[in-house]
Write a protein that holds these residues in place. Sequence first.
Motif, PDB file in Angstrom:
ATOM      1  N   ALA A 274       7.758   3.820  -0.145  1.00  0.00           N
ATOM      2  CA  ALA A 274       7.976   3.657   1.290  1.00  0.00           C
ATOM      3  C   ALA A 274       7.496   2.282   1.735  1.00  0.00           C
TER       4      ALA A 274
ATOM      5  N   ALA B 255       6.323   0.017   6.929  1.00  0.00           N
ATOM      6  CA  ALA B 255       5.675   0.613   5.760  1.00  0.00           C
ATOM      7  C   ALA B 255       5.329   2.068   6.048  1.00  0.00           C
ATOM      8  N   GLY B 256       5.722   2.948   5.121  1.00  0.00           N
ATOM      9  CA  GLY B 256       5.454   4.366   5.270  1.00  0.00           C
ATOM     10  C   GLY B 256       6.483   5.126   6.076  1.00  0.00           C
ATOM     11  N   GLU B 257       7.452   4.420   6.669  1.00  0.00           N
ATOM     12  CA  GLU B 257       8.434   5.084   7.540  1.00  0.00           C
ATOM     13  C   GLU B 257       9.460   5.871   6.754  1.00  0.00           C
TER      14      GLU B 257
ATOM     15  N   LEU C 104       6.585  12.876   1.050  1.00  0.00           N
ATOM     16  CA  LEU C 104       7.630  12.068   1.670  1.00  0.00           C
ATOM     17  C   LEU C 104       9.015  12.512   1.204  1.00  0.00           C
TER      18      LEU C 104
ATOM     19  N   THR D 211       8.955  -1.473  -6.029  1.00  0.00           N
ATOM     20  CA  THR D 211       7.644  -1.093  -5.506  1.00  0.00           C
ATOM     21  C   THR D 211       6.621  -0.979  -6.632  1.00  0.00           C
TER      22      THR D 211
ATOM     23  N   LYS E 245       0.830  -1.199   0.000  1.00  0.00           N
ATOM     24  CA  LYS E 245       0.000   0.000   0.000  1.00  0.00           C
ATOM     25  C   LYS E 245       0.864   1.249   0.000  1.00  0.00           C
ATOM     26  N   SER E 246       1.985   1.194   0.711  1.00  0.00           N
ATOM     27  CA  SER E 246       2.888   2.340   0.781  1.00  0.00           C
ATOM     28  C   SER E 246       3.857   2.389  -0.396  1.00  0.00           C
TER      29      SER E 246
ATOM     30  N   SER F 207       4.555   5.466  -2.817  1.00  0.00           N
ATOM     31  CA  SER F 207       5.485   6.541  -2.486  1.00  0.00           C
ATOM     32  C   SER F 207       6.875   6.003  -2.200  1.00  0.00           C
TER      33      SER F 207
ATOM     34  N   GLY G  52       5.822  11.317  -4.115  1.00  0.00           N
ATOM     35  CA  GLY G  52       4.564  10.633  -3.832  1.00  0.00           C
ATOM     36  C   GLY G  52       3.764  10.383  -5.083  1.00  0.00           C
TER      37      GLY G  52
ATOM     38  N   SER H  29      10.994   6.753   2.648  1.00  0.00           N
ATOM     39  CA  SER H  29      10.883   6.643   1.193  1.00  0.00           C
ATOM     40  C   SER H  29      12.253   6.339   0.599  1.00  0.00           C
TER      41      SER H  29
END
Length: 209
Positions: free
Chosen positions: A16, A50-52, A148, A60, A10-11, A14, A156, A54
């Motif tokens: 990430a 995840a998301g932490e 990000l 990805t 899902k991340s 971006s 992003g 980029s």
Amino acid sequence: MRENFPAAIKSGKSHAAGFAEGVLFEGDRYNHGTDDWAEFSLSQPMPYAAGEKSVYSNATYYLLSRIAEKAAGETLFDYLHKNLLRPLGFRDYAANACPLGHTFGASGMFFACEDLVKFGRLFLGGGIYEGKRYLAADYVREAASPLLPNGNRLYGLGFWKNSADDGYYYGDGAHGQLILVCPAKNAVLAMQSYDNTIDMRGLTAHLAG
């Protein structure tokens, strides 16, 4: 499959997803000893949540391409051909595939420069092109607001910003490709320069200034 995989994908939009470094770039894409690029990608270290963080990685977008293919029941390129590229009036175009025939998704897509302008106009119009909606308005708003940090820029949904306050955003590709969208000036600019030395941060600031 690793525990954080769903959130990581899902991340992935971006970059990430949690990867420690870029995967499936030109230098390693065909040299890792397997034709299964999804398996190879998911075997790489993912030390970040995840998301932490980029970390730009072709893996990805390749994994997202595979997910889109599963959902659509056809390759991502075939789906885009029927539902976006042909309806927008794109001319000749092509896309790379992995050894197993799945659309790569991360790079290797080839378009005429005037068709890149159409793509930029689609985003300038909030997802609407010549009176027809092709993209959800919420998606376009999010794409136009990269947040990000990635290097010295913000990233992003495939687009960059040099800083959060900029009134423009852009997508740039290998060898000096560029789509610059400037809503404040109701303008779109596309470029294919075939020059790997271009400073896109500086160029876009100059063009939008």
